[in-house]
Scaffold this active site. Structure first.
Site, PDB file in Angstrom:
ATOM      1  CE  LYS A 152      -4.412  -1.545   1.822  1.00  0.00           C
ATOM      2  NZ  LYS A 152      -4.199  -2.995   2.100  1.00  0.00           N
ATOM      3  CD  GLU A 174     -11.612   5.154   1.647  1.00  0.00           C
ATOM      4  OE1 GLU A 174     -11.410   6.294   1.189  1.00  0.00           O
ATOM      5  OE2 GLU A 174     -11.212   4.110   1.084  1.00  0.00           O
ATOM      6  CB  SER A 216      -0.131  -8.287  -0.987  1.00  0.00           C
ATOM      7  OG  SER A 216      -0.920  -9.139  -0.168  1.00  0.00           O
TER       8      SER A 216
HETATM    9  C1  PLP Z   1      -5.045  -4.024   1.595  1.00  0.00           C
HETATM   10  C2  PLP Z   1      -4.354  -5.286   1.337  1.00  0.00           C
HETATM   11  C3  PLP Z   1      -4.738  -6.148   0.287  1.00  0.00           C
HETATM   12  C4  PLP Z   1      -5.933  -5.910  -0.576  1.00  0.00           C
HETATM   13  O1  PLP Z   1      -5.908  -4.718  -1.325  1.00  0.00           O
HETATM   14  P1  PLP Z   1      -5.657  -4.718  -2.901  1.00  0.00           P
HETATM   15  O2  PLP Z   1      -5.962  -3.305  -3.282  1.00  0.00           O
HETATM   16  O3  PLP Z   1      -6.591  -5.693  -3.521  1.00  0.00           O
HETATM   17  O4  PLP Z   1      -4.247  -5.081  -3.126  1.00  0.00           O
HETATM   18  C5  PLP Z   1      -3.987  -7.288   0.051  1.00  0.00           C
HETATM   19  N1  PLP Z   1      -2.927  -7.606   0.831  1.00  0.00           N
HETATM   20  C6  PLP Z   1      -2.546  -6.819   1.864  1.00  0.00           C
HETATM   21  C7  PLP Z   1      -1.372  -7.237   2.677  1.00  0.00           C
HETATM   22  C8  PLP Z   1      -3.237  -5.640   2.149  1.00  0.00           C
HETATM   23  O5  PLP Z   1      -2.836  -4.869   3.171  1.00  0.00           O
END
Ligand code: PLP
Length: 393
Positions: A89, A111, A377
């Protein structure tokens, strides 16, 4: 067929900007400037320097040997979990805070649901010395105390949304109301590839650093810049958009999107938006979303807070309906088991969102020579309590 955005702000028939008239000047100012600003050498320099020295990029592309042996294919993990603040993010919030500064904004609103985007936004506001107001549903504030504390430590003001179900969509309404009332000095940082055009495209471009790195990192390790598969979990879709970006138009690269099935796709407790969704408008764009027969948005459910979103970004709605990406739904239990497996096999504790992506290896067989790149992610620190409760650790 193209899988990228067109001049009018659409991916196929999805996207656009369905916004109240009073929001038009803000969104239009952004639309007219975002490409130009991002192309400025000075912007590029500052963005890339912060990604390197503050976020810690490039994130490694790690060949997971034991995981690969287990599933008899070549699995590479793109380590977004190693970024500052623990997920992908931050790539987007760094980009948007620089955009806000170039547009002369000195007040930032956002938000947040689970608080991850709120923390990433509060982080970059502290970095730049800008005022930060984060709207968050009253229920979420109670559920996500550690992230609320983080935001406060970083200097943000957390404002509870007290209307409706007091969760993410109510916080979004509050943020939009704030933006309408403060059109001149305020930038609204949206946290995924959702919202009115140009947000989905702008966020995808900021996240595209992920696939840009995958290309040269894979070239170094495998002698080719093209994987056979790119796998990512999808909440709104930003980590997937980043991992896919440079491969979108190359159909030799297969794309796999993993959605949260919650307790099961047909259980009524799910967040498998594309499979269950119908066309509609949410957060200012036309996309697929979970709704009742008469168009009321359905409350989503997933054990993973980051995948618990009733819609999906317009890029992903188009990837789904066009068949460009394969969509797989993973239940809570399947995700949790896959997360634990990664811990034992590779010594990496993943975010539960990322564990959903990892679970596909139990469902789908790959060839031994396939190169599968998976977007890891985020890291699992934030999810420790959920892991503890689930496995009675
Ligand atoms: C917020 C988040 C997601 C989901 O958000 P996307 O916009 O679909 O990437 C996925 N993995 C993690 C670790 C997150 O913090």
């Amino acid at each position: 067929m193209s899988y990228n955005i067109n001049k009018k702000g659409y991916y196929g028939k999805f996207g656009g900007a369905f916004i109240p008239e009073m929001l038009y000047p803000n969104v239009e100012e952004l639309r007219q400037n975002y490409i130009k600003v991002m192309a400025e050498p000075d912007f590029q320099r500052e963005f890339n320097l912060l990604l390197k020295d503050y976020v810690g990029r490039p994130s490694p592309l790690y060949f997971a040997k034991r995981l690969s042996d287990k599933y008899n294919t070549k699995i590479y993990l793109k380590r977004e979990d190693l970024n500052h603040t623990g997920a992908h993010k931050i790539n987007n919030t760094i980009g948007q805070i620089l955009m806000a500064k170039r547009l002369g904004k000195h007040r930032i609103i956002a938000e947040t649901g689970a608080g991850q985007h709120g923390v990433a936004t509060a982080t970059v506001c502290a970095l730049m010395g800008l005022e930060c107001i984060v709207y968050m549903g009253e229920i979420d504030i109670a559920r996500q105390a550690p992230n609320v504390a983080r935001m406060k430590m970083l200097g943000a003001t957390v404002v509870p949304a007290l209307s409706g179900s007091r969760t993410l969509k109510d916080a979004t309404n509050e943020a939009i109301r704030d933006w309408i009332n403060n059109p001149v000095d305020t930038h609204y940082i949206i946290g995924s590839v959702v919202g009115p055009h140009p947000y989905p495209d702008m966020v995808a471009r900021f996240q595209s650093v992920v696939s840009e790195e995958i290309q040269w990192q894979l070239k170094e390790q495998e002698g080719t810049s093209k994987p056979d598969y790119v796998v990512a979990c999808v909440g709104g879709g930003s980590n997937a958009a980043g991992a896919y970006y440079h491969f979108l138009e190359d159909t030799n690269v297969n794309l796999i999107a993993v959605e949260a099935a919650g307790l099961g796709v047909d259980s009524g407790e799910s967040a498998a938006t594309s499979v269950l969704g119908r066309e509609g408008i949410i957060h200012g764009s036309k996309t697929l979303l979970m709704q009742t027969k008469d168009g009321q948005i359905t409350e989503p459910y997933s054990i993973s807070a980051g995948l618990d979103y009733p819609g999906v970004g317009p890029m992903h709605a188009h990837l789904y309906t066009s068949g460009r990406a394969e969509f797989i739904s993973i239940t809570d239990d399947e995700a949790m088991a896959a997360g634990l497996k990664l811990c034992k096999l590779e010594g990496i504790i993943p975010a539960i969102e990322s564990s959903h992506a990892l679970a596909i290896f139990e469902k789908k067989t790959f060839n031994p020579n396939d190169i599968v790149v998976l977007s890891l992610s985020g890291r699992g620190d934030k999810d420790l309590e959920t892991y503890i409760n689930h496995f009675k650790l």
